[in-house]
Design a protein around this motif. Structure first.
Motif, PDB file in Angstrom:
ATOM      1  N   SER A 157       8.555  -0.883   7.982  1.00  0.00           N
ATOM      2  CA  SER A 157       7.537  -0.388   8.924  1.00  0.00           C
ATOM      3  C   SER A 157       6.172  -0.956   8.550  1.00  0.00           C
ATOM      4  CB  SER A 157       7.483   1.142   8.892  1.00  0.00           C
ATOM      5  OG  SER A 157       8.701   1.691   9.345  1.00  0.00           O
ATOM      6  N   GLY A 158       5.925  -1.085   7.241  1.00  0.00           N
ATOM      7  CA  GLY A 158       4.659  -1.654   6.775  1.00  0.00           C
ATOM      8  C   GLY A 158       4.472  -3.087   7.241  1.00  0.00           C
ATOM      9  N   ILE A 159       5.510  -3.896   7.137  1.00  0.00           N
ATOM     10  CA  ILE A 159       5.404  -5.288   7.588  1.00  0.00           C
ATOM     11  C   ILE A 159       5.255  -5.328   9.114  1.00  0.00           C
ATOM     12  CG2 ILE A 159       6.607  -7.533   7.700  1.00  0.00           C
ATOM     13  CD1 ILE A 159       5.288  -6.771   4.960  1.00  0.00           C
ATOM     14  N   GLY A 160       5.918  -4.400   9.797  1.00  0.00           N
ATOM     15  CA  GLY A 160       5.695  -4.275  11.242  1.00  0.00           C
ATOM     16  C   GLY A 160       4.218  -4.067  11.543  1.00  0.00           C
ATOM     17  N   ALA A 161       3.597  -3.134  10.824  1.00  0.00           N
ATOM     18  CA  ALA A 161       2.174  -2.833  11.044  1.00  0.00           C
ATOM     19  C   ALA A 161       1.290  -4.006  10.626  1.00  0.00           C
ATOM     20  CB  ALA A 161       1.791  -1.568  10.268  1.00  0.00           C
ATOM     21  N   LYS A 162       1.671  -4.682   9.541  1.00  0.00           N
ATOM     22  CA  LYS A 162       0.877  -5.827   9.090  1.00  0.00           C
ATOM     23  C   LYS A 162       0.746  -6.877  10.188  1.00  0.00           C
ATOM     24  CE  LYS A 162       0.591  -9.461   5.615  1.00  0.00           C
ATOM     25  NZ  LYS A 162       0.942  -9.903   4.260  1.00  0.00           N
ATOM     26  N   TYR A 163       1.827  -7.121  10.923  1.00  0.00           N
ATOM     27  CA  TYR A 163       1.827  -8.166  11.952  1.00  0.00           C
ATOM     28  C   TYR A 163       1.441  -7.651  13.339  1.00  0.00           C
ATOM     29  CZ  TYR A 163       3.725 -11.590   8.741  1.00  0.00           C
ATOM     30  OH  TYR A 163       3.883 -12.458   7.696  1.00  0.00           O
ATOM     31  N   MET A 164       1.436  -6.316  13.523  1.00  0.00           N
ATOM     32  CA  MET A 164       1.240  -5.812  14.886  1.00  0.00           C
ATOM     33  C   MET A 164       0.031  -4.893  15.054  1.00  0.00           C
ATOM     34  SD  MET A 164       5.254  -5.176  15.914  1.00  0.00           S
ATOM     35  CE  MET A 164       4.974  -5.087  17.688  1.00  0.00           C
ATOM     36  N   ALA A 165      -0.385  -4.183  14.000  1.00  0.00           N
ATOM     37  CA  ALA A 165      -1.536  -3.280  14.139  1.00  0.00           C
ATOM     38  C   ALA A 165      -2.820  -4.104  14.180  1.00  0.00           C
ATOM     39  CB  ALA A 165      -1.576  -2.297  12.965  1.00  0.00           C
ATOM     40  N   VAL A 166      -3.899  -3.510  14.726  1.00  0.00           N
ATOM     41  CA  VAL A 166      -5.182  -4.221  14.695  1.00  0.00           C
ATOM     42  C   VAL A 166      -5.629  -4.362  13.240  1.00  0.00           C
ATOM     43  CG1 VAL A 166      -5.920  -3.520  17.013  1.00  0.00           C
ATOM     44  CG2 VAL A 166      -6.444  -2.042  15.044  1.00  0.00           C
ATOM     45  N   GLU A 167      -6.398  -5.411  12.987  1.00  0.00           N
ATOM     46  CA  GLU A 167      -6.814  -5.720  11.621  1.00  0.00           C
ATOM     47  C   GLU A 167      -7.594  -4.571  10.988  1.00  0.00           C
ATOM     48  OE1 GLU A 167      -6.262  -7.634   8.517  1.00  0.00           O
ATOM     49  OE2 GLU A 167      -5.603  -8.650  10.358  1.00  0.00           O
ATOM     50  N   ARG A 168      -8.475  -3.923  11.776  1.00  0.00           N
ATOM     51  CA  ARG A 168      -9.357  -2.894  11.235  1.00  0.00           C
ATOM     52  C   ARG A 168      -8.738  -1.487  11.276  1.00  0.00           C
ATOM     53  NH1 ARG A 168      -9.301  -0.038  14.950  1.00  0.00           N
ATOM     54  NH2 ARG A 168      -9.429  -0.709  17.119  1.00  0.00           N
ATOM     55  N   ALA A 169      -7.412  -1.400  11.478  1.00  0.00           N
ATOM     56  CA  ALA A 169      -6.755  -0.084  11.526  1.00  0.00           C
ATOM     57  C   ALA A 169      -7.072   0.714  10.268  1.00  0.00           C
ATOM     58  CB  ALA A 169      -5.242  -0.263  11.686  1.00  0.00           C
ATOM     59  N   ALA A 170      -7.571   1.946  10.449  1.00  0.00           N
ATOM     60  CA  ALA A 170      -7.983   2.767   9.304  1.00  0.00           C
ATOM     61  C   ALA A 170      -7.411   4.178   9.367  1.00  0.00           C
ATOM     62  CB  ALA A 170      -9.507   2.842   9.243  1.00  0.00           C
ATOM     63  N   ARG A 171      -7.081   4.632  10.575  1.00  0.00           N
ATOM     64  CA  ARG A 171      -6.588   6.002  10.712  1.00  0.00           C
ATOM     65  C   ARG A 171      -5.118   6.040  11.115  1.00  0.00           C
ATOM     66  NH1 ARG A 171     -10.934   9.394  13.930  1.00  0.00           N
ATOM     67  NH2 ARG A 171     -10.821   7.591  15.318  1.00  0.00           N
ATOM     68  N   VAL A 172      -4.364   6.855  10.400  1.00  0.00           N
ATOM     69  CA  VAL A 172      -2.927   6.964  10.641  1.00  0.00           C
ATOM     70  C   VAL A 172      -2.592   8.393  11.026  1.00  0.00           C
ATOM     71  CG1 VAL A 172      -0.628   6.888   9.550  1.00  0.00           C
ATOM     72  CG2 VAL A 172      -2.322   5.107   9.024  1.00  0.00           C
ATOM     73  N   GLY A 173      -1.746   8.570  12.043  1.00  0.00           N
ATOM     74  CA  GLY A 173      -1.147   9.867  12.355  1.00  0.00           C
ATOM     75  C   GLY A 173       0.340   9.790  12.093  1.00  0.00           C
ATOM     76  N   ILE A 174       0.897  10.846  11.521  1.00  0.00           N
ATOM     77  CA  ILE A 174       2.345  10.823  11.281  1.00  0.00           C
ATOM     78  C   ILE A 174       2.972  12.121  11.769  1.00  0.00           C
ATOM     79  CG2 ILE A 174       2.137  11.634   8.860  1.00  0.00           C
ATOM     80  CD1 ILE A 174       4.557   9.705   8.263  1.00  0.00           C
ATOM     81  N   LEU A 175       4.101  11.979  12.455  1.00  0.00           N
ATOM     82  CA  LEU A 175       4.891  13.133  12.887  1.00  0.00           C
ATOM     83  C   LEU A 175       6.098  13.213  11.960  1.00  0.00           C
ATOM     84  CD1 LEU A 175       4.785  12.559  16.769  1.00  0.00           C
ATOM     85  CD2 LEU A 175       3.215  13.890  15.332  1.00  0.00           C
ATOM     86  N   GLY A 176       6.195  14.309  11.206  1.00  0.00           N
ATOM     87  CA  GLY A 176       7.288  14.457  10.250  1.00  0.00           C
ATOM     88  C   GLY A 176       6.764  14.451   8.828  1.00  0.00           C
TER      89      GLY A 176
END
Lengths: 354, 354
Positions: A131-150
């Motif tokens: 999931s981390g590598i997914g976010a590395k290639y797909m999230a915006v560069e300046r992503a700073a806030r995360v929400g998690i369900l579970g």
């Protein structure tokens, strides 16, 4: 031949190492330099009414590491009703109230069995790292806030991974059980050194974040399309958590593997409650030409093209190469630290061949 | 958790026990009371030019025995040319010039790993016993003469099995290497207490027998249709040994599994010489509605209906339940004799679950 335990894995393996291993291996896989036998699940009745026996295998080989991995589990399962909905639950039926899930690593160049160890800890790390590598290639560069369900067994490694690929400054956690989300927040804040805030609803966890992680045990969709905002990256382990309308708002969808579901071999005429819900019919029809993360990492398709896109990475179905990649790194680290119990290698070799 | 070796299997396991286990299990399987994960083969390049790495798994569960079996092999393979044709050869690349092929048995009722042992000896016994049960249900009752093509590692257990299901009085053996067929004949005559005669041609081995076994390594058909006679039963491990015209003379055809070939996962764009030849296109088209031995044993379809029929049992592709069946019997016998080396069971269990 070495036997390790979950503590060995926990002590030797960091999320950074896992992220590197997954990225390197997915690049290879996207270029046709790694291979899997897909996950297959076999199901039989259990001597005790209402229980079932489930045996699962998956394998993968990564020539870069000279490693082939087999992951298997042998489990008694039941379907209790928890908080109003039924869940699939693995029963600790083995001696000492334990479970059985194993990873075995083989050397490609000579075929030998190098080590065996339980899958519990590494399993979470490989899911999180992917999931981390997914976010590395797909999230915006300046992503700073995360929400998690579970706040269950997959949630922690998901957050570790997000912090490994982006400069995360704030995390919001929702899970239906108040005690769980508070305890989880305290634990993760300590572990990650980032503010982790328990919140009272799914909506609150989803609103205004850059990355949404769904990692619950829910059997029903948890999201609403109006909670999303442009530029968001969403990632799930199971597609059931995303409703069809939310799904329609994703501009770019990438999956972990081409398989929609594991291969399933139940005993004839045999059915358990349908809990491990795969890609829905709707989702499948809408995205017949599904792309996989390995293609993104290998540079064959883009991860994100515009800042305002909403991207989605569905981290299913698992691949054997994840175990080969993370397992290979762990094996080298464990060896260099002298971990593990030794069993003579020739107990697992033979002078006959078939 | 117990570790056994091939000698333990050889000492504890008789062909009679294997025949009973296969028959009982195939009856269950034919009635939907046993299940398999089909065999899957994964293939990658090997660091050394001209060699390949092959990893294979198959699994099966038999609730009657409370046993689930996994069989795997991890092999370096090459394709040398032997006597003018290329063959697939497993290289003893592991430490001590050894091979790796393992069987693991799991307890359905609690999930635990009971034992691990090499597959070399048991593999032959389960293949032999399955051909034996094929002959039990398909050969004429008074079958007394057997012809066999091949004197390699599968041939011996084929003959043991035929002697276990019919009153065999004479065996003829042909293989292209004169020394091999002589040595094999001497060895089998001693082991079976039946006259075993080496013969100088395939035709001589096939003429006037009641049961023909093909168990060679040949990559080309070995039979001619005019060599067959009414009432014969023919059995092969690989269909390549039977030419299409001979095939057309079979009145009744039964196979071991519905799969035509193992599932095959080569690394992308990757090809080795096609040696493990499956069911031919011709054969497949001619018999779209293939029936399996388990249906015969379960009484769902007839094995032989008339004395003059020529019957054929193709003993491929292998099934995981064969390892569960024969493995379960072996495990009980080995335990009662105190065989094996013990490793703490909890090394292979965990307090986490996934």
């Amino acid at each position: 031949m070495l036997v390790f335990d979950n503590d060995d894995v926990k002590n030797a393996l960091s999320m950074d190492v896992c992220l590197d291993a997954i990225e390197e291996t997915y690049r290879d896989y996207g270029q046709g330099q790694a291979v899997n036998i897909p996950r297959a699940d076999m199901l039989t009745p259990h001597p005790q009414e209402g229980y079932f026996y489930e045996f699962k295998t998956m394998s993968g080989a990564v020539p870069r590491y000279d490693i082939c991995a087999l992951r298997l589990s042998s489990s008694v399962i039941g379907f209790p009703t928890v908080l109003g909905t039924f869940r699939k639950e693995k029963v600790p039926a083995a001696p000492g109230n334990r479970w059985l899930g194993l990873i075995m690593l083989y050397r490609i160049s000579n075929g030998e069995l190098l080590c065996v160890f339980p899958d519990g800890y590494l399993q979470r790390m490989r899911v999180g790292a992917t999931s981390g590598i997914g976010a590395k290639y797909m999230a915006v560069e300046r992503a700073a806030r995360v929400g998690i369900l579970g706040s269950g067994f997959q949630a922690g490694s998901q957050l570790m991974a997000m912090c490994g690929v982006r400069k995360i400054t704030e995390i919001k956690v929702y899970s239906p059980n108040r005690d769980h989300r508070y305890a989880f927040s305290v634990e993760m804040e300590r572990e990650l050194g980032v503010a982790v805030k328990p919140v009272g609803s799914a909506e609150e966890a989803v609103r205004d974040v850059d990355i949404l992680v769904t990692a619950s045990n829910a059997m029903v969709p948890l999201t609403k399309p109006e909670w999303l905002r442009p530029g968001m990256h969403v990632t799930s382990i199971r597609p059931i958590e995303i409703d069809d309308e939310t799904f329609d708002r994703f501009d770019r969808i990438v999956k972990n593997s081409v398989e929609a579901e594991p291969l399933y071999y139940p005993m004839e005429g045999f059915k358990t409650p349908d809990t491990d819900v795969g890609w829905s019919t709707y989702q499948r029809e809408r995205f017949p030409q599904l792309r996989i993360l390995a293609e993104v990492v290998a540079g064959k398709i883009p991860g994100r093209q515009k800042p305002e896109e909403i991207t989605y990475f569905l981290n299913s179905v698992g691949l054997g190469i994840q175990f080969a990649a993370v397992g290979a790194k762990f094996y080298d680290l464990a060896r260099s630290r002298g971990l593990g119990k030794e069993i003579p290698t020739d107990w697992f070799l033979q002078t006959l061949h078939t």
